[in-house]
Design an enzyme around this catalytic site. Structure first.
Site, PDB file in Angstrom:
ATOM      1  N   ASP A  22       0.829  -1.207   0.000  1.00  0.00           N
ATOM      2  CA  ASP A  22       0.000   0.000   0.000  1.00  0.00           C
ATOM      3  C   ASP A  22       0.864   1.258   0.000  1.00  0.00           C
ATOM      4  OD1 ASP A  22      -2.283   1.512   0.009  1.00  0.00           O
ATOM      5  OD2 ASP A  22      -2.740   1.198   2.131  1.00  0.00           O
ATOM      6  N   HIS A  39       2.715   3.294  -9.116  1.00  0.00           N
ATOM      7  CA  HIS A  39       2.545   1.848  -9.342  1.00  0.00           C
ATOM      8  C   HIS A  39       3.782   1.257 -10.031  1.00  0.00           C
ATOM      9  CE1 HIS A  39      -1.406   2.036  -7.761  1.00  0.00           C
ATOM     10  NE2 HIS A  39      -1.945   2.694  -8.769  1.00  0.00           N
ATOM     11  N   LEU A 133      11.108 -20.556  -4.512  1.00  0.00           N
ATOM     12  CA  LEU A 133      10.080 -19.694  -3.911  1.00  0.00           C
ATOM     13  C   LEU A 133       8.736 -19.856  -4.634  1.00  0.00           C
ATOM     14  CD1 LEU A 133       9.436 -17.288  -1.946  1.00  0.00           C
ATOM     15  CD2 LEU A 133       9.998 -15.776  -3.863  1.00  0.00           C
TER      16      LEU A 133
END
Ligand code: FPP
Length: 255
Positions: A22, A39, A133
């Site tokens: 955020d 972004h 991962l």
């Protein structure tokens, strides 16, 4: 239990880290730039989080990229985000694969533009055999939606007579949720100053340690990500037991 490699920190390493990224918009506004620049910078920070988790041996990382509520944003911002996601998947897909990372997308992906859905499917297919991962991008995702879709799947089994209603327990529901094959998140991180879970992994976060920071997501670089992991290493998890029951040994078990 994994122990962290190297560094001054000791203590358990989270097996699964889940992040609400955020603060992109505020980061851009503070610099007098358009939100999409925030972004774009956020995508770089996502890459840093992936690198740190892979480097430290974290098994799974789940990033909340777009919530079911984010569809309420202005059309222009949504279009920019869709283009950014597609570019990130297409540009980073090979690099992710080369690093033995498996990528998956969870959420209502049929709501996304077809070309973006195709990029998601291509990146998933490319990386499906990787056992490093486990990177999950939550897109068009909501925790309540996840519980609803799991409930519907169980209800279908009951309606078909394949399961008795009395046999439905927490394990049944859990096994139909997104991420059922991963350990539940040990560490939740939310940047940007809000202290909310915002309809992220509602079921899966039941026992998760929550780490909130005012840092805006684009500024959450390698070092702060490592810091959050170190913070987790200092936590003492009781899972409903008393400190005395757990004895002196710090740490946790999924058993
Ligand atoms: C929240 O910040 C961020 C989003 C809704 C988008 C998240 C997207 C990225 C980090 C970019 C790419 C990610 C991947 C996985 C490729 P906000 O816009 O709500 O910020 P604000 O609260 O400051 O307005």
């Amino acid at each position: 239990m994994n122990e962290q490699q190297g560094g001054e920190q000791s203590g358990p390493l989270p097996r699964h880290v889940a992040i609400i990224m955020d603060g992109n918009g505020r980061w851009a506004r503070a610099r007098g730039r358009a939100r999409h620049r925030g972004h774009r910078a956020g995508a770089e920070a996502a890459r840093a989080a992936v690198e740190v988790c892979a480097e430290q041996g974290v098994e799974a990382l789940t990033l909340f990229a777009f919530s079911s509520e984010n569809w309420r944003r202005p059309d222009r911002e949504i279009r920019t985000l869709m283009a950014l996601f597609r570019r990130a998947l297409e540009r980073e897909g090979q690099r992710i694969h080369d690093n033995n990372i498996r990528l998956r997308v969870i959420g209502q992906r049929d709501q996304f533009p077809v070309r973006l859905q195709q990029s998601m499917a291509a990146a998933e297919a490319l990386t499906v055999g990787n056992n490093g991962l486990q990177l999950t991008v939550a897109a068009g995702y909501g925790g309540r939606w996840d519980i609803r879709q799991a409930t519907q799947r169980v209800a279908r089994l009951v309606a078909l007579g394949q399961m008795s209603p009395d046999a439905v327990d927490e394990t049944t529901l859990q096994s139909h949720l997104c991420l059922a094959d991963l350990p539940e998140p040990d560490l939740f991180v939310r940047t940007g100053g809000e202290q909310r879970v915002s309809n992220f992994l509602l079921w899966q976060l039941a026992y998760t340690e929550l780490y909130f920071t005012d840092t805006l997501w684009p500024d959450f670089g390698h070092e702060e990500c490592r810091e959050a992991i170190r913070w987790f290493g200092q936590r003492r998890r009781r899972f409903g037991q008393t400190t005395e029951q757990l004895g002196q040994a710090a740490g946790y078990s999924h058993a």
